[in-house]
Design a protein around this motif. Structure first.
Motif, PDB file in Angstrom:
ATOM      1  N   SER A   9       0.801  -1.222  -0.012  1.00  0.00           N
ATOM      2  CA  SER A   9      -0.052   0.024   0.283  1.00  0.00           C
ATOM      3  C   SER A   9       0.952   1.077  -0.022  1.00  0.00           C
ATOM      4  O   SER A   9       0.297   2.174  -0.602  1.00  0.00           O
ATOM      5  CB  SER A   9      -1.006   0.094   1.150  1.00  0.00           C
ATOM      6  OG  SER A   9      -0.079   0.119   2.224  1.00  0.00           O
ATOM      7  N   GLY A  10       1.800   1.423   0.554  1.00  0.00           N
ATOM      8  CA  GLY A  10       3.013   2.339   0.564  1.00  0.00           C
ATOM      9  C   GLY A  10       3.764   2.482  -0.617  1.00  0.00           C
ATOM     10  O   GLY A  10       3.523   3.870  -1.435  1.00  0.00           O
ATOM     11  N   VAL A  11       3.683   1.524  -1.540  1.00  0.00           N
ATOM     12  CA  VAL A  11       4.108   1.711  -2.887  1.00  0.00           C
ATOM     13  C   VAL A  11       3.074   2.359  -3.770  1.00  0.00           C
ATOM     14  O   VAL A  11       3.397   3.212  -4.563  1.00  0.00           O
ATOM     15  CB  VAL A  11       4.759   0.310  -3.575  1.00  0.00           C
ATOM     16  CG1 VAL A  11       4.923   0.481  -5.055  1.00  0.00           C
ATOM     17  CG2 VAL A  11       5.920  -0.177  -2.561  1.00  0.00           C
ATOM     18  N   ILE A  12       1.942   1.926  -3.363  1.00  0.00           N
ATOM     19  CA  ILE A  12       0.801   2.440  -4.469  1.00  0.00           C
ATOM     20  C   ILE A  12       0.640   3.715  -4.238  1.00  0.00           C
ATOM     21  O   ILE A  12       0.466   4.862  -5.083  1.00  0.00           O
ATOM     22  CB  ILE A  12      -0.277   1.695  -4.320  1.00  0.00           C
ATOM     23  CG1 ILE A  12      -0.321   0.124  -4.716  1.00  0.00           C
ATOM     24  CG2 ILE A  12      -1.703   2.329  -4.780  1.00  0.00           C
ATOM     25  CD1 ILE A  12      -1.474  -0.632  -4.298  1.00  0.00           C
ATOM     26  N   ALA A  13       0.862   4.359  -2.893  1.00  0.00           N
ATOM     27  CA  ALA A  13       0.637   5.828  -2.520  1.00  0.00           C
ATOM     28  C   ALA A  13       1.941   6.577  -3.270  1.00  0.00           C
ATOM     29  O   ALA A  13       1.603   7.715  -3.746  1.00  0.00           O
ATOM     30  CB  ALA A  13       0.675   6.098  -1.091  1.00  0.00           C
ATOM     31  N   ILE A  14       2.925   5.946  -3.383  1.00  0.00           N
ATOM     32  CA  ILE A  14       4.164   6.678  -3.768  1.00  0.00           C
ATOM     33  C   ILE A  14       4.027   7.062  -5.248  1.00  0.00           C
ATOM     34  O   ILE A  14       4.162   7.830  -5.963  1.00  0.00           O
ATOM     35  CB  ILE A  14       5.441   6.123  -3.422  1.00  0.00           C
ATOM     36  CG1 ILE A  14       5.741   6.290  -1.821  1.00  0.00           C
ATOM     37  CG2 ILE A  14       6.731   6.592  -4.326  1.00  0.00           C
ATOM     38  CD1 ILE A  14       7.057   5.529  -1.470  1.00  0.00           C
ATOM     39  N   GLU A  15       3.613   5.796  -5.967  1.00  0.00           N
ATOM     40  CA  GLU A  15       3.353   5.818  -7.592  1.00  0.00           C
ATOM     41  C   GLU A  15       2.238   6.831  -7.785  1.00  0.00           C
ATOM     42  O   GLU A  15       2.282   7.345  -8.704  1.00  0.00           O
ATOM     43  CB  GLU A  15       2.784   4.469  -7.820  1.00  0.00           C
ATOM     44  CG  GLU A  15       4.089   3.289  -8.119  1.00  0.00           C
ATOM     45  CD  GLU A  15       3.256   2.208  -8.722  1.00  0.00           C
ATOM     46  OE1 GLU A  15       2.202   1.829  -8.909  1.00  0.00           O
ATOM     47  OE2 GLU A  15       4.156   1.327  -8.561  1.00  0.00           O
ATOM     48  N   PHE A  16       1.057   7.088  -7.100  1.00  0.00           N
ATOM     49  CA  PHE A  16      -0.057   7.988  -7.176  1.00  0.00           C
ATOM     50  C   PHE A  16       0.675   9.237  -6.965  1.00  0.00           C
ATOM     51  O   PHE A  16       0.345  10.234  -7.785  1.00  0.00           O
ATOM     52  CB  PHE A  16      -0.996   7.750  -6.146  1.00  0.00           C
ATOM     53  CG  PHE A  16      -2.227   8.487  -6.184  1.00  0.00           C
ATOM     54  CD1 PHE A  16      -2.929   8.619  -7.215  1.00  0.00           C
ATOM     55  CD2 PHE A  16      -2.320   9.673  -5.294  1.00  0.00           C
ATOM     56  CE1 PHE A  16      -4.129   9.594  -7.388  1.00  0.00           C
ATOM     57  CE2 PHE A  16      -3.194  10.650  -5.378  1.00  0.00           C
ATOM     58  CZ  PHE A  16      -4.237  10.572  -6.345  1.00  0.00           C
ATOM     59  N   GLY A  17       1.453   9.676  -5.932  1.00  0.00           N
ATOM     60  CA  GLY A  17       2.069  11.019  -5.754  1.00  0.00           C
ATOM     61  C   GLY A  17       2.931  11.428  -7.034  1.00  0.00           C
ATOM     62  O   GLY A  17       2.876  12.485  -7.226  1.00  0.00           O
ATOM     63  N   LEU A  18       3.694  10.388  -7.433  1.00  0.00           N
ATOM     64  CA  LEU A  18       4.624  10.756  -8.624  1.00  0.00           C
ATOM     65  C   LEU A  18       3.836  11.090  -9.796  1.00  0.00           C
ATOM     66  O   LEU A  18       4.215  11.963 -10.528  1.00  0.00           O
ATOM     67  CB  LEU A  18       5.552   9.521  -8.625  1.00  0.00           C
ATOM     68  CG  LEU A  18       6.836   9.380  -7.400  1.00  0.00           C
ATOM     69  CD1 LEU A  18       7.503   8.387  -7.774  1.00  0.00           C
ATOM     70  CD2 LEU A  18       7.518  10.878  -7.259  1.00  0.00           C
TER      71      LEU A  18
END
Length: 162
Positions: free
Chosen positions: A10-19
């Motif tokens: 879930s942290g990886v998905i949040a970072i992808e969304f932010g970028l």
């Protein structure tokens, strides 16, 4: 069987969304701003056309007819009324200086000469019957990405129908 998602994913998905958002939002802003400037150009072209038609149809009172026709266009009246007082401040000659009293410059000139020799719009206002009338409208639009005033100009022609 149920698949259990690891907590770290879930942290990886949040970072992808932010970028992705960092790239997509400026692009969306630029497209929206170019659309707004295009809308101003389209409204200015339509307003200039309506002003030239009105000036050609009422040559005795062509300046006020052109101003009323430009201001009567609901989109132009909404876009170019900077101080939201319900009317557009017109000026002739020098051009708008950015103040609300000088929102739109409108110049009307005519040519009573032979069109085959070139058009010299030296005569003031609407001229005599059958002469060409040129209506030039200039507005100043603030571009949000440069924070500067950008002059936008549109010219339209009509024939004096006195």
């Amino acid at each position: 069987m149920f698949l259990v998602r690891p907590v770290r994913e879930s942290g990886v998905i949040a970072i992808e969304f932010g970028l992705t958002l960092l790239v997509f939002l400026p692009l969306l802003f630029a497209v929206g701003e170019f659309y707004r400037l295009s809308l101003c150009d389209q409204a200015l072209a339509r307003g200039a056309h309506l002003a030239a038609r009105a000036a050609g149809g009422d040559p005795d009172n062509c300046a006020s007819a052109a101003r009323a026709a430009f201001e009567g266009d609901s989109l132009a009246g909404w876009l170019f009324d900077r101080n939201d007082d319900g009317s557009i401040g017109f000026v002739s000659g020098a051009g708008p200086d950015g103040s609300s009293a000088q929102e739109v410059r409108i110049d009307i000139s005519s040519d009573d000469g032979d069109l085959s020799n070139g058009v010299d719009f030296a005569d003031s206002l609407c001229g005599s019957e059958g002469s060409w009338i040129r209506v030039e409208i200039v507005v100043s639009v603030r571009a949000r990405f440069t924070f500067q005033e950008m002059p936008r100009k549109q010219v339209s022609w009509a024939v004096n129908q006195a």
